[in-house]
Structure formats: C-alpha cells, structure tokens
Enzyme design. Sequence first.
Site, short mmCIF file in Angstrom:
data_model
loop_
_atom_site.label_atom_id
_atom_site.label_comp_id
_atom_site.label_asym_id
_atom_site.label_seq_id
_atom_site.Cartn_x
_atom_site.Cartn_y
_atom_site.Cartn_z
N ARG A 1 20.19 17.90 -8.87
CA ARG A 1 19.32 18.67 -9.77
C ARG A 1 17.83 18.44 -9.52
O ARG A 1 17.00 19.00 -10.22
CB ARG A 1 19.65 18.30 -11.23
CG ARG A 1 21.08 18.61 -11.62
CD ARG A 1 21.48 17.91 -12.91
NE ARG A 1 21.48 16.45 -12.77
CZ ARG A 1 21.78 15.60 -13.75
NH1 ARG A 1 22.09 16.07 -14.95
NH2 ARG A 1 21.75 14.29 -13.54
N ASP B 1 20.20 13.05 -6.55
CA ASP B 1 20.75 13.94 -7.57
C ASP B 1 20.53 15.41 -7.21
O ASP B 1 19.41 15.82 -6.89
CB ASP B 1 20.07 13.61 -8.92
CG ASP B 1 20.78 14.25 -10.11
OD1 ASP B 1 20.93 15.48 -10.11
OD2 ASP B 1 21.19 13.50 -11.02
N CYS C 1 18.78 9.77 -15.00
CA CYS C 1 19.25 9.37 -13.66
C CYS C 1 20.53 8.52 -13.80
O CYS C 1 20.52 7.46 -14.44
CB CYS C 1 18.16 8.57 -12.96
SG CYS C 1 18.63 8.09 -11.27
N CYS D 1 15.41 11.03 -5.80
CA CYS D 1 16.82 10.72 -6.05
C CYS D 1 17.70 11.76 -5.35
O CYS D 1 17.34 12.92 -5.23
CB CYS D 1 17.11 10.71 -7.54
SG CYS D 1 18.82 10.23 -7.93
N HIS E 1 13.75 10.59 -12.20
CA HIS E 1 14.05 11.65 -13.17
C HIS E 1 14.79 11.05 -14.35
O HIS E 1 15.65 10.18 -14.19
CB HIS E 1 14.86 12.77 -12.53
CG HIS E 1 16.23 12.37 -12.08
ND1 HIS E 1 17.37 12.69 -12.79
CD2 HIS E 1 16.64 11.67 -11.01
CE1 HIS E 1 18.42 12.20 -12.16
NE2 HIS E 1 18.01 11.58 -11.08
CO CO Z 1 19.04 10.05 -10.17
#
Ligand code: CO
Length: 215
Positions: A47, A45, A102, A43, A99
């Site tokens: 993080r 993302d 998400c 992803c 994750h």
């Molecule tokens: Co995500």
Amino acid sequence: MEESYSKIFEGNRKWVDDMNEQDPAFFAKLAKGQKPPLLWIGCSDSRVPANEITGTLPGEVFVHRNIANMVVHTDMSMLSVLDYAVNILEVKHVIVCGHYGCGGVLAAMGNTQVGLIDNWLRHIKDVYRIHQAELDAIPDAIERGRRLVELNVIEQVYDLCKTSIIQNAWTKTKRPYVHGVVYDLNNGLLVDLNCTVRDNSEMADIYVFDDGAVV
Ligand code: CO
C-alpha cells in the site's frame, strides 16, 4: 493464466500507451540513463508504493524497500543501494518513509513468535527499548503504535547518518540531506517528521568518523 498475474501485462500495455501519449520521447529518454535526485527507503507494504504516493515518474526516485523500512548495518542490499545512490547517482536527498499501521512495527510490539522475521523485527524492539519511557506512557495501543512508527523512522534516519557512506559524502560534497517522513494509509498524506539531518553536528561523538577517513 491466473488473473492476478495476467492482468499485469494488460496493465503494462495500457500504461505504455498512456505514457507514449503524454510524451512520445518518454521511454527513449529513460533508456539513456538515470539521474534521480532522491533515494527512498520505504516499507515493502503493497500500500506504500514510492512513485505513486509521491506523484513521481520512473527515473525520479531510486528505491530500496524492506519490511518496516529498516536501515540495518549488516544489510548488504541496503548498503549497496545507499553507496550506489550517494556516490554514483549523487542523490541530493535520502528519505526514510514509514507508515502508520505498519505490520512489521505492530508485530515488533508484541511477544508472539512469527518465524524468521523475528530476527528482523528485533531491530524495531531495540527502537522501542531506546524510547520505552515515552512509549509506555501512551495508554492507547493504537496511538502507541503510531508513535513507534514515527520513532522507528527517526532512528533509521540516524542509522543512515552513522554509516561511513553518508559521513564521507557530507565531508566531500555537503550532501545528502537525510529525511524522515511518515505516510498515513487512512488519508494518503505524507508528513515530514522534522528530523532532517545534513551534517555531524548533532550526532553523538561515538558515531562520528574523523575527517579523512578511508573512502
Ligand atoms: Co510496513
């Protein structure tokens, strides 16, 4: 310069110093080329950075990231990365990493229009529809979201296996293994979802290409 931008150069200089201290030949070796054994589809993302959470260094993981770690069969960027990784870099493992928490998956569970991204998230709604009976039976919304994250990863693993790229590689070279994993933002741990695929044996017939397919 604005701090969040200027500090990437400070961070970079410090990182270069650290790497040179650990291995004076580090950059000279990497400059010669790459032969990573892993392709990571994760992803976007912020993080969930592939190298940091797996303790790997530059040169060890070829990476493709998009919103909600999707394998969309008309996505030329994903297909190009996959083809290059499998056929030129000859990776041994392809890993789809989702994750918990998400944002893409959570947005797909709702009915609010967000914008252009709704078209991308629709692929996750398709995953929900396939597994609707299981998901609707989970009363807690957070638990239901966590399960959809897992099921979405598993479906993206299968979507990889439906590509001619993966199937031809299996026929010719017996690789790669295709894995699904999930990362927990709460504790930093990566968990294998036990959905590894390495051949066509369990795939629905409709998706299986004949041997000797155009390559
Ligand atoms: Co995500």
